[in-house]
Enzyme design. Structure first.
Site, mmCIF file in Angstrom:
data_model
loop_
_atom_site.group_PDB
_atom_site.id
_atom_site.type_symbol
_atom_site.label_atom_id
_atom_site.label_comp_id
_atom_site.label_asym_id
_atom_site.label_seq_id
_atom_site.Cartn_x
_atom_site.Cartn_y
_atom_site.Cartn_z
ATOM 1 N N CYS A 1 0.842 -1.204 0.000
ATOM 2 C CA CYS A 1 0.000 0.000 0.000
ATOM 3 C C CYS A 1 0.874 1.249 0.000
ATOM 4 O O CYS A 1 0.635 2.182 -0.757
ATOM 5 C CB CYS A 1 -0.927 -0.013 1.212
ATOM 6 S SG CYS A 1 -1.943 1.466 1.341
ATOM 7 N N CYS B 1 -6.100 -3.795 7.015
ATOM 8 C CA CYS B 1 -7.291 -2.942 6.983
ATOM 9 C C CYS B 1 -8.447 -3.519 6.191
ATOM 10 O O CYS B 1 -9.593 -3.241 6.479
ATOM 11 C CB CYS B 1 -6.937 -1.555 6.469
ATOM 12 S SG CYS B 1 -6.420 -1.496 4.748
#
Lengths: 376, 353
Positions: free
Chosen positions: B100, B196
């Site tokens: 990410c 997440c």
């Protein structure tokens, strides 16, 4: 802040605030009571119902059902008609409807109704023939008066006629929430059996709306309780909201010609100046469209980025619809028009309101052109 | 200066935003919407939930700064979630936070920073950026217990010139104290631990979304003899000892995963030892490889650094450990340090036994 998101909601009119004030104060009564305090609220509400009926060309005041807003009116129209009596088993609507209509129609489908969602042409317009082709006996047809995103005005009278010619016992509903402020909406102009309105798009308060229901149509209530509104919508009346709604409707109707000239002038000036300043600007729909809407594509500029930059530059505009988190979601309206994700992600809606004049249009165009220029 | 602050809804990025304001900068707060369920809804538990975005929004409101939720769902799915599953399907142990950072946060978001009208991107990571005569250095965070430089090793000169990490100059207790002093609603919020986009168990997520890792298969020893069976390679990680379902006198560990053939290889502690690892996606903070190739290396986020030599090999890089290492998992990052300086890092492509 130059607010150009009046299609999302608009400024409450001073006349509305003034008319509502007593009902948040000494005229606080619940209309469903026998004493004087109730009577005062009841009288005001029933008088408002008569005024609303007159504005819409309704045959009788009791054709007006006050609701908690436009979404609730749409739910009542579609589900109420679909579930009533057990006969009406088909819902026909368009792919560009507000979610309040689309999701109600899908819910009706889950409850066993047959659902047809009809597409639109590349200018976002529903074709009467397509509606007729999907319509049969005992069908509820729901097509909006004008689209809330693009502003495209729908050929509603033709749609209604075509639908009624395609089956027996056809009911036509229109969501006129976005259109009413600038388009003449009556039972005659829309040829509709049911019409949804919301106060807050007209300069009234949020949380108040109505459904016009032609006399003789039976609706199954979707909100159950004390049986207010002849059992069609239970719940203690939001008297202040109802007074605000009807006052906003009156102001909209009496102001309409001026609105079309002044606010339409602002929108036109905006588009003129913007077209002169920027190359490659694309208009999403052509006429007829709402005079207050300008739906544009800025090729090469992401609408999410543009909206944030505009916000920082003091211009409020919109794209698609915001999800719960606040992120922008792909517009189902543009998708139905055949726009690719990439095109949809470059499209923005500017919507003008009753507070704007031509100078705002020019100012907005210059500010938008400056920001777009920086992003290109 | 105008700062785009990536606010997750946690205390660290909340304080990062507050510090930028205190230093006299303009602040724009953003939360990346990275993941949504098939029906378009945001997760309601774990990180990146509606509640987290709401916390970020409320903190931004308290600080009186504009706040936006940016849609990076497609971006994140393509650059993080898909590779996450593909890595497991290839027998690797990926670190999605690093992907990410490499591909979304410090790539697409950083690219958008100027388009969004801002000069720098600020995050709430525990690491420090230093500028010495126009050369940027990336240092461990001041708080050794919270240091996050490992997940930022891919940052190079171009990125570091436009990134600020104000929290790296503080300890976690200082960050919480600061948040309390400002009365921020996130002051006592627990740190997020989860991946997440995964609700509870990443294995359940992978079973649902990437079926290749959920095929039943064989457990074999290092000689190739079948010693047991399993319900999917996803149930195992390199170095795992418990839950193998096989009994030997000497403890056995997972030494390799081969999802293509649904095979789990187990061995003794000695079989786990590796002498080095080959790297891919290698980057150096300075841009060039270091002059001194004797470095301290972390092969997992929570591992202690160990001594290793960085060597060129067949056009790529190999790290040779001075002492054999256990539980070195392909897919994890190997991050090189010299003192507090991050020298660079890469993804472990394969181990050298």
């Amino acid at each position: 802040m130059l607010y150009l998101d009046h299609a999302a909601t608009t400024v409450v009119r001073p006349e509305v605030r003034e008319a509502m004030a007593p009902f948040a104060d000494e005229a606080f009564g619940n209309p469903s009571g026998i004493h004087g305090v109730s009577r005062r609220a009841k009288n005001a509400m029933e008088e408002a119902r008569e005024r609303a009926a007159a504005l819409l060309g309704a045959a009788a005041p009791l054709e007006i059902v006050f609701t908690g807003g436009g979404t609730e009116a749409d739910n009542l129209a579609i589900l109420g008609a679909a579930l009533a009596g057990g006969a009406r088993r088909r819902v026909v609507t368009s792919a560009i409807e507000h979610e309040a209509v689309l999701e109600s129609a899908r819910f009706a489908e889950r409850l066993g109704c047959e659902l047809h969602v009809v597409g639109v042409d590349r200018y976002g317009r529903v074709t009467p023939r397509d509606i007729a082709a999907a319509t049969g006996d005992e069908t509820i047809v729901s097509v909006m008066t004008a689209n809330n995103e693009t502003g495209a005005i729908q050929p509603l009278a033709e749609i209604a006629n075509a639908a009624r010619g395609a089956g027996r016992g056809v009911l036509v509903h229109t969501d006129a929430v976005q259109a009413f402020i600038s388009v003449e909406v009556t039972t005659a102009t829309t040829s509709s059996d049911m019409i949804s309105l919301a106060a807050h798009k007209l300069g009234g308060p949020k949380g108040a709306g109505l459904l016009y229901v032609r006399d003789g149509i039976t609706l199954e209530p979707v909100i159950h309780g004390g049986g207010q509104e002849l059992g069609r919508r239970s719940g203690t009346h939001n008297v202040a909201g109802i007074i605000g709604l009807v006052t906003a409707m009156e102001q909209s109707v009496s102001d309409r010609e001026d609105f079309r000239r002044r606010v339409g002038g602002a929108r036109n000036r905006f588009e003129e100046v913007l077209s002169a300043e920027l190359d490659g600007l694309e208009f999403t729909v052509d006429e007829p469209r709402l005079v207050q809407h300008s739906h544009l594509r800025f090729p090469g500029v992401q609408s999410e980025t543009l909206l944030i930059r505009l916000d920082q530059a003091g211009v409020a505009a919109a794209a698609g619809s915001a999800c719960h988190s606040g992120a922008i979601e792909m517009s189902h309206v543009l998708a139905a028009m055949g726009a690719s994700d990439a095109v949809a992600a470059e499209s923005v809606r500017f919507s003008f309101g009753w507070v704007n004049d031509v100078a705002d249009g020019e100012d907005a165009a210059k500010r938008v052109a400056a920001v777009v220029g920086e992003l290109k | 200066m105008k700062a785009l602050v990536a606010m997750s809804g946690g205390v660290d990025s909340s304080v990062a935003a507050a510090l930028m304001l205190e230093q006299g900068h303009e602040v724009v707060g953003v939360t990346l919407k990275q993941w949504q369920a098939a029906d378009g809804s945001m997760p309601t538990s774990g990180c990146c939930t509606v509640a987290d975005a709401e916390d970020a929004r409320r903190v931004a409101a308290q600080l009186d700064v504009p706040y936006y939720v940016l849609d990076h769902v497609a971006d994140f799915r393509e650059r993080v979630v898909e590779p996450f599953g593909a890595a497991y399907a290839a027998g690797r142990t990926p670190n999605p936070c690093i992907d990410c950072n490499r591909r979304v946060r410090f790539r697409t978001l950083l690219e958008r920073t100027s388009a969004l009208g801002c000069d720098v991107l600020v995050t709430g990571h525990y690491a420090r950026v230093r500028n010495y005569d126009g050369r940027y250095r990336l240092l461990r965070g001041l708080d050794p217990a919270k240091d996050q430089s490992y997940v930022l090793h891919m940052l190079g000169q171009e990125e570091l010139a436009r990134v600020l990490l104000p929290i790296g100059e503080m300890t976690k207790p200082e960050v919480r104290d600061h948040a309390s002093r400002l009365g921020l609603r996130t002051a006592a919020k627990p740190d997020s631990q989860d991946i997440c986009f995964v609700k509870d168990d990443y294995r359940a997520f992978l079973r649902e979304n990437f079926t290749a890792v959920a095929q039943p298969g064989r457990i074999v020893d290092t000689a190739g003899d079948v010693v047991g069976s399993h319900e999917g390679t996803i149930d195992f990680t390199i170095g795992q000892r418990k839950g193998l379902g096989v009994a030997f006198g000497e403890p056995r560990y997972v030494v390799e995963l081969q999802p293509a053939s649904a095979t789990v290889v187990i061995g003794t502690r000695a079989d786990m030892e590796v002498k080095g690892c080959r790297l891919e996606e290698v980057s150096f903070v300075a841009g060039d490889e270091p002059e001194n190739n004797e470095l301290a290396v972390k092969v997992r986020y929570r591992a202690a650094p160990v001594s290793a030599s960085l060597e060129n090999d067949a056009g790529g890089y190999v790290l040779r450990f001075h002492d054999p290492q256990e539980a070195v998992a392909p897919g994890q990052a190997a991050v090189m340090y010299a003192g507090d300086d991050v020298i660079g890092g890469g993804t472990i492509a394969e181990v050298v036994r």
